[in-house]
Scaffold this active site. Structure first.
Site, mmCIF file in Angstrom:
data_model
loop_
_atom_site.group_PDB
_atom_site.id
_atom_site.type_symbol
_atom_site.label_atom_id
_atom_site.label_comp_id
_atom_site.label_asym_id
_atom_site.label_seq_id
_atom_site.Cartn_x
_atom_site.Cartn_y
_atom_site.Cartn_z
ATOM 1 N N ARG A 53 23.679 19.696 -0.746
ATOM 2 C CA ARG A 53 24.210 18.334 -0.890
ATOM 3 C C ARG A 53 23.838 17.743 -2.238
ATOM 4 N NH1 ARG A 53 24.718 14.825 3.565
ATOM 5 N NH2 ARG A 53 25.107 13.178 2.059
ATOM 6 N N VAL B 143 15.929 8.778 -3.018
ATOM 7 C CA VAL B 143 16.540 9.722 -2.077
ATOM 8 C C VAL B 143 17.939 9.230 -1.730
ATOM 9 C CG1 VAL B 143 16.421 10.577 0.292
ATOM 10 C CG2 VAL B 143 14.379 10.565 -1.134
ATOM 11 N N PHE C 30 24.462 8.301 1.539
ATOM 12 C CA PHE C 30 24.164 9.670 1.945
ATOM 13 C C PHE C 30 24.395 9.842 3.446
ATOM 14 C CE2 PHE C 30 21.329 13.470 2.192
ATOM 15 C CZ PHE C 30 21.824 14.164 1.094
ATOM 16 N N ILE C 31 24.031 8.826 4.213
ATOM 17 C CA ILE C 31 24.214 8.873 5.662
ATOM 18 C C ILE C 31 25.664 8.576 6.031
ATOM 19 C CG2 ILE C 31 23.395 7.991 7.879
ATOM 20 C CD1 ILE C 31 21.336 9.561 6.130
ATOM 21 N N PHE D 147 -11.968 -7.167 14.785
ATOM 22 C CA PHE D 147 -10.757 -7.464 14.035
ATOM 23 C C PHE D 147 -10.398 -6.315 13.088
ATOM 24 C CE2 PHE D 147 -9.011 -9.463 10.067
ATOM 25 C CZ PHE D 147 -7.784 -9.856 10.594
ATOM 26 N N GLN D 148 -9.188 -5.809 13.192
ATOM 27 C CA GLN D 148 -8.616 -4.744 12.362
ATOM 28 C C GLN D 148 -9.333 -3.397 12.523
ATOM 29 O OE1 GLN D 148 -8.228 -6.255 8.294
ATOM 30 N NE2 GLN D 148 -6.186 -7.008 8.759
ATOM 31 N N GLU E 253 0.812 -1.221 0.000
ATOM 32 C CA GLU E 253 0.000 0.000 0.000
ATOM 33 C C GLU E 253 0.849 1.277 0.000
ATOM 34 O OE1 GLU E 253 -2.527 -3.207 2.021
ATOM 35 O OE2 GLU E 253 -0.443 -2.506 2.156
ATOM 36 N N GLU F 1 27.626 11.643 6.077
ATOM 37 C CA GLU F 1 27.452 12.423 7.302
ATOM 38 C C GLU F 1 28.308 11.858 8.429
ATOM 39 O OE1 GLU F 1 23.270 12.279 7.910
ATOM 40 O OE2 GLU F 1 22.828 13.732 6.329
#
Length: 576
Positions: free
Chosen positions: A240, A378, A463-464, A98-99, A36, A467
């Site tokens: 960046r 990303v 990307f991290i 339920f749900q 979803e 950093e």
């Protein structure tokens, strides 16, 4: 309403909606996604690419919660999306069934419109209100549908009132503010125009203005493509995700005119500049950087009026000192632009240490058609793409700029291929983002969508990791287990290709060209096995020894192999 397809997954609380789609299958195409979240992201991409509302649905409980990531992407980028959310039947609500979830509070923050229907008869009117709200308030509209109500037969009467969802708004220009802006621009010696998404579709006005006043043009990342990448005055983006030409032009500017943008990183700019801000939303003016002159106006309208007030074209400019300085600044910026692109080409040519990301993006640029659509994920892949893809006037791209969710590219490519089957579609992902949504390759297979999905595989959250390197932190948690993405694609029924150096990269793209020439209808996954190289950080580039000190400038140049690259200031000094 302009809706011709929707995304979602069937479930017991949404079954009657799916039955309705079955009965209306000739008018509305149902795209069965495998998660979803991907459906909601694809709906957001629909809105960004097409300017029309995207629609996704999900069941009560986990299905509805799964949608939230995609809906927040739409919220942050102010695009219209309709989310149809299932709910348990009214007789079982408030019984711990339920749900069963209390869904209205779940969507309260993400939605500009958030209603649960209480009778079958009101469903049509509520959905119509939701669509109007999504368009006029530029955001997510949620309609919660208890299953028993969607399964109720009613006497339906078609309303006579036409569906009105969007309105054109014009702004009266402030003459005093225009006078101030015109005077400031005339006196500026290093003026820069900085454009955002609000200038989408107004590239001609941007170019007229910039050429009249000799302004280099910088854009925000999502505003890439408003003017052609090969236009000499376009300097790319700053940050960046940006590059040297944009950083230096904006850093040295004595005046910046921000048009149609609320660029969040403007707050980090030096404060030694005259700032003019043009925006249709007064609340955006001054909230990122203090503006000396403010214009609440349509960007193209304001730029054209400033050109008119100047009273003459580029052929009859005066030769006063500011005009001469502005022309010299423009000429140096153009040289800086050429040098930067040549430097990127050199990186692409060198595979002595392994395949470079620049080589892959250059190959995409050379093989994409003039009407291609790109979906960016990303991370570092976005920076590489924005630096090198020559997004032309007939090409399109989409990304997740404000929300910044990984896993955006593949659903975006799915969206583009559904809406624009006549165009070639390319997605560019890192291996981290691709791992989150690779199940949607099955969706592309099912609907025969020949998207070319490029995976820049360097076995890291790059990307991290940058950093961590910059902050002198431990390189912990950013390494990734490798995978054979091409083999995965083949097991899904797609075409899988692998590149490990420039020779195998060219062979892979030769195969892509052959498949396309033969009328291929299967998605393609290109697994580009990159050497891990920390890409150049363009958010702050201390290249100028006079400003940043010899040690700092030398260290930065050595780190990124920029020893022979002149600065914009040096290029200006070298002119007559």
């Amino acid at each position: 309403m302009g809706v011709d397809h929707v995304y979602g997954i069937p479930a017991d609380s949404i079954n009657n909606v799916v039955e309705g789609l079955w009965q209306e299958r000739e008018a509305i195409r149902y795209i069965q996604v495998r998660h979803e979240e991907a459906g909601a992201l694809a709906a957001a991409a629909d809105a960004k690419l097409n300017g029309t509302i995207g629609v996704a649905f999900a069941s009560a409980g986990p299905g509805s919660v799964h949608m939230l990531n995609g809906l927040y992407d739409a919220k942050m980028d102010n695009v219209p999306v309709l989310a149809l959310v299932g709910q348990v039947t009214t007789q079982f609500q408030n019984t711990h069934f339920f749900q069963e979830l209390s869904e209205v509070p779940i969507f309260a923050d993400v939605a500009v419109y958030n209603r649960q229907v209480s009778t079958a008869e009101q469903i049509h009117a509520v959905i119509e209100d939701a669509i109007k709200a999504a368009y006029t308030r530029r955001g997510v509209a949620v309609v919660i549908l208890p299953e028993d109500l969607t399964g109720t037969s009613i006497e339906y009467v078609e309303p006579h009132t036409p569906m009105v969802s969007r309105a054109r708004v014009s702004y009266a220009l402030d003459g005093h503010a225009l006078d101030m802006a015109s005077e400031a621009i005339t006196k500026a010696q290093r003026p820069v125009l900085w454009i955002g998404q609000g200038m989408r579709g107004k590239g001609e006005a941007v170019m007229r203005f910039a050429e009249r006043f000799h302004m280099p043009v910088v854009s925000t990342a999502p505003a890439t493509g408003i003017v052609a990448q090969d236009w000499p005055n376009y300097m790319g983006t700053r940050g960046r995700l940006g590059d040297k030409r944009a950083f230096e032009a904006s850093q040295l500017a004595d005046l910046i005119l921000f048009a149609g943008t609320n660029y969040p990183f403007a707050r980090f700019m030096p404060r030694d500049k005259t700032i003019i801000q043009v925006n249709t939303d007064p609340s955006d003016i001054g909230n990122q950087i203090e503006a000396s002159i403010a214009l609440v106006a349509d960007g193209a309208q304001a730029l054209d009026e400033l050109v008119q007030r100047a009273g003459h074209d580029t052929a009859t400019l005066t030769d006063d000192a500011p005009a001469k300085a502005a022309r010299a600044f423009e000429k140096a910026a153009r040289s800086n632009r050429r040098n930067w692109l040549a430097w990127l080409d050199n990186l692409a040519d060198d595979d002595s240490h392994g395949l470079a990301a620049e080589a892959v993006i250059r190959a995409v640029a050379r093989n994409a058609s003039d009407r291609a659509v790109f979906g960016f994920d990303v991370g570092n892949n976005t920076a590489w793409s924005l630096r090198q893809l020559p997004v032309g006037p007939d090409q399109r791209f989409t990304m997740s700029p404000w929300y910044g969710t990984m896993g955006y590219a593949v659903p975006a490519g799915l969206s583009a291929a559904v809406s624009h089957p006549e165009r070639d579609v390319w997605t560019i992902s890192g291996d981290g983002g691709f791992a989150m949504v690779n199940q949607e390759i099955l969706t592309e297979v099912r609907y025969q969508l020949p998207v070319v999905n490029v995976v820049l595989d360097n076995k890291a959250f790059g990307f991290i990791r940058h950093e961590q390197i910059k902050g002198e932190l431990g390189l912990y948690g950013t390494d990734l287990e490798g995978a054979d993405w091409a083999g995965m694609a083949r097991s899904f029924g797609a075409i899988g290709l692998t590149a490990t150096d420039n020779a195998s990269l060219e062979a892979a793209f030769a195969a892509i060209r052959s498949y396309r020439a033969a009328g291929n209808t299967r998605p393609i996954v290109l697994d580009a096995k990159l050497a891990y190289i920390d890409p150049i950080d363009t958010s702050f580039m201390p290249l100028d020894e006079a400003k940043f000190g010899a040690a700092t400038a030398h260290g930065f140049r050595k780190l990124y192999h920029l020893d022979d690259e002149p600065t914009l200031a040096q290029l200006m000094e070298s002119q007559d």
